[in-house]
Design an enzyme around this catalytic site. Structure first.
Site, PDB file in Angstrom:
ATOM      1  N   SER A 172       0.863  -1.186   0.000  1.00 14.38           N
ATOM      2  CA  SER A 172       0.000   0.000   0.000  1.00 14.38           C
ATOM      3  C   SER A 172       0.895   1.230   0.000  1.00 14.38           C
ATOM      4  O   SER A 172       2.073   1.137   0.377  1.00 14.38           O
ATOM      5  CB  SER A 172      -0.850  -0.010   1.279  1.00 14.38           C
ATOM      6  OG  SER A 172      -1.400   1.269   1.531  1.00 14.38           O
TER       7      SER A 172
ATOM      8  N   TYR B 299      -1.077  -0.544  10.366  1.00 17.79           N
ATOM      9  CA  TYR B 299      -1.219  -0.750   8.918  1.00 17.79           C
ATOM     10  C   TYR B 299       0.062  -0.326   8.194  1.00 17.79           C
ATOM     11  O   TYR B 299       0.565  -1.046   7.322  1.00 17.79           O
ATOM     12  CB  TYR B 299      -2.431   0.028   8.416  1.00 17.79           C
ATOM     13  CG  TYR B 299      -2.844  -0.311   7.002  1.00 17.79           C
ATOM     14  CD1 TYR B 299      -3.445  -1.528   6.684  1.00 17.79           C
ATOM     15  CD2 TYR B 299      -2.653   0.601   5.968  1.00 17.79           C
ATOM     16  CE1 TYR B 299      -3.835  -1.826   5.376  1.00 17.79           C
ATOM     17  CE2 TYR B 299      -3.045   0.313   4.664  1.00 17.79           C
ATOM     18  CZ  TYR B 299      -3.638  -0.906   4.373  1.00 17.79           C
ATOM     19  OH  TYR B 299      -4.022  -1.194   3.085  1.00 17.79           O
TER      20      TYR B 299
END
Ligand SMILES: NC(=O)c1ccc[n+]([C@@H]2O[C@H](COP(=O)([O-])OP(=O)(O)OC[C@H]3O[C@@H](n4cnc5c(N)ncnc54)[C@H](O)[C@@H]3O)[C@@H](O)[C@H]2O)c1
Length: 267
Positions: free
Chosen positions: A158, A172
């Site tokens: 990501s 994350y």
């Protein structure tokens, strides 16, 4: 990108290019994984649809089989070794080989929280699905790819792993950074077996995940404002790059981290 160029991008992949190839896509019950599974099947692949949520896996497989594609639903939590092994065994006994593993499954925290307010459970579950899950799927399938003489592993990082997540917390960002490190390590270890390992690092994608995290329209506009292309990705923008990564066109690429972020990441 306008509609015409989106259509042109879809037509860049010749009909049947994945005929005879077997894919296992984790997290294929929703979002980007669901669209990827449908597109792969439309291009001739057999697709094993793995998801934690049974109805989601079944629904993606149903859409594909009703369109005369070949798919099998698999219910597994990728962070559990016995469930991953059972899912992989099921695919191997049905199709004999897994040519491409796409490690897409990954959870995230319910909302942005600063690090000292992050529940330990959130940290553990984000790492379990994104990092342990990608590791376990690769570990289980690699011996079969070695025996078959090659394969592909495509991991999902990501923009968070390439910089810092604007929407989610430290768990994350750290988990997606670990996925990048794992990709590099595996790519060096397995290239001599003909196994290519790459990572895509998407920017924010329009869909249920991001809309659930934005608290209001202003936050959405501010996020768009950070992206030089001026909009969030559509799932198809990400899927087309995964198709390239799975195709023969990327045969000399391993250990790559491909930013597909509309210019959000410029490094
Ligand atoms: N959506 C975005 O903006 C965005 C941006 C960058 C990267 N990504 C990454 O792309 C991937 C797909 O994102 P998305 O938005 O399509 O996801 P999503 O949340 O819409 O769907 C993820 C799917 O994975 C499944 N899943 C979660 N944990 C699992 C587990 N432990 N075992 C098996 N299945 C599990 C879920 O049930 C769900 O169906 C993820 O790895 C995500 O981190 C997404």
């Amino acid at each position: 990108m306008n509609q015409i160029s989106l259509v042109a991008a879809r037509e860049a992949f010749a009909p049947g290019i994945f005929a005879g190839r077997n894919f296992l896509v984790t997290g294929a019950g929703r979002g980007i994984g669901k669209l990827l599974a449908e597109r792969l099947a439309g291009l001739g692949a057999r697709v094993a649809i793995c998801d934690l949520v049974e109805e989601r896996a079944r629904e993606t497989a149903r859409i594909i089989t009703e369109a005369d594609g070949e798919a099998v639903p698999l219910v597994a939590d990728v962070s559990k070794e016995n469930e991953v092994r059972a899912a992989v065994d099921a695919v191997l006994s049905r199709w004999g080989r897994i040519d491409v593993l796409v490690n897409m499954a990954g959870s995230y925290g319910a909302a942005y929280r600063v690090t000292h307010e992050t529940p330990v459970d959130e940290w553990d579950s984000v790492f379990a699905s994104n990092v342990r899950g990608s590791f376990l799927c690769a570990k289980t399938i690699l011996p079969h790819m070695i025996e078959a003489g090659g394969g592909r592993i495509i991991n999902f990082a990501s923009n968070a792993g390439r910089s810092v997540s604007p929407l989610l917390g430290c768990s994350y960002t750290a988990a997606k950074t670990a996925v990048i490190g794992m990709t590099r390590h595996l790519s060096r270890e397995y290239a001599r077996h003909g196994i290519l390992v790459n990572t895509i690092a998407p920017g924010p994608v329009a869909g249920e995940r991001v809309s659930g995290l934005l608290r209001n329209d202003e936050e959405g506009q501010a996020l768009n404002g950070q992206i030089p292309i001026g909009r969030l990705a559509e799932p198809a923008d990400i899927v087309d790059v995964v198709l390239f990564m799975a195709s023969d066109a990327s045969r000399y690429m391993t250990g790559a981290i491909l930013d597909v972020s509309g210019g959000l990441i410029l490094a």
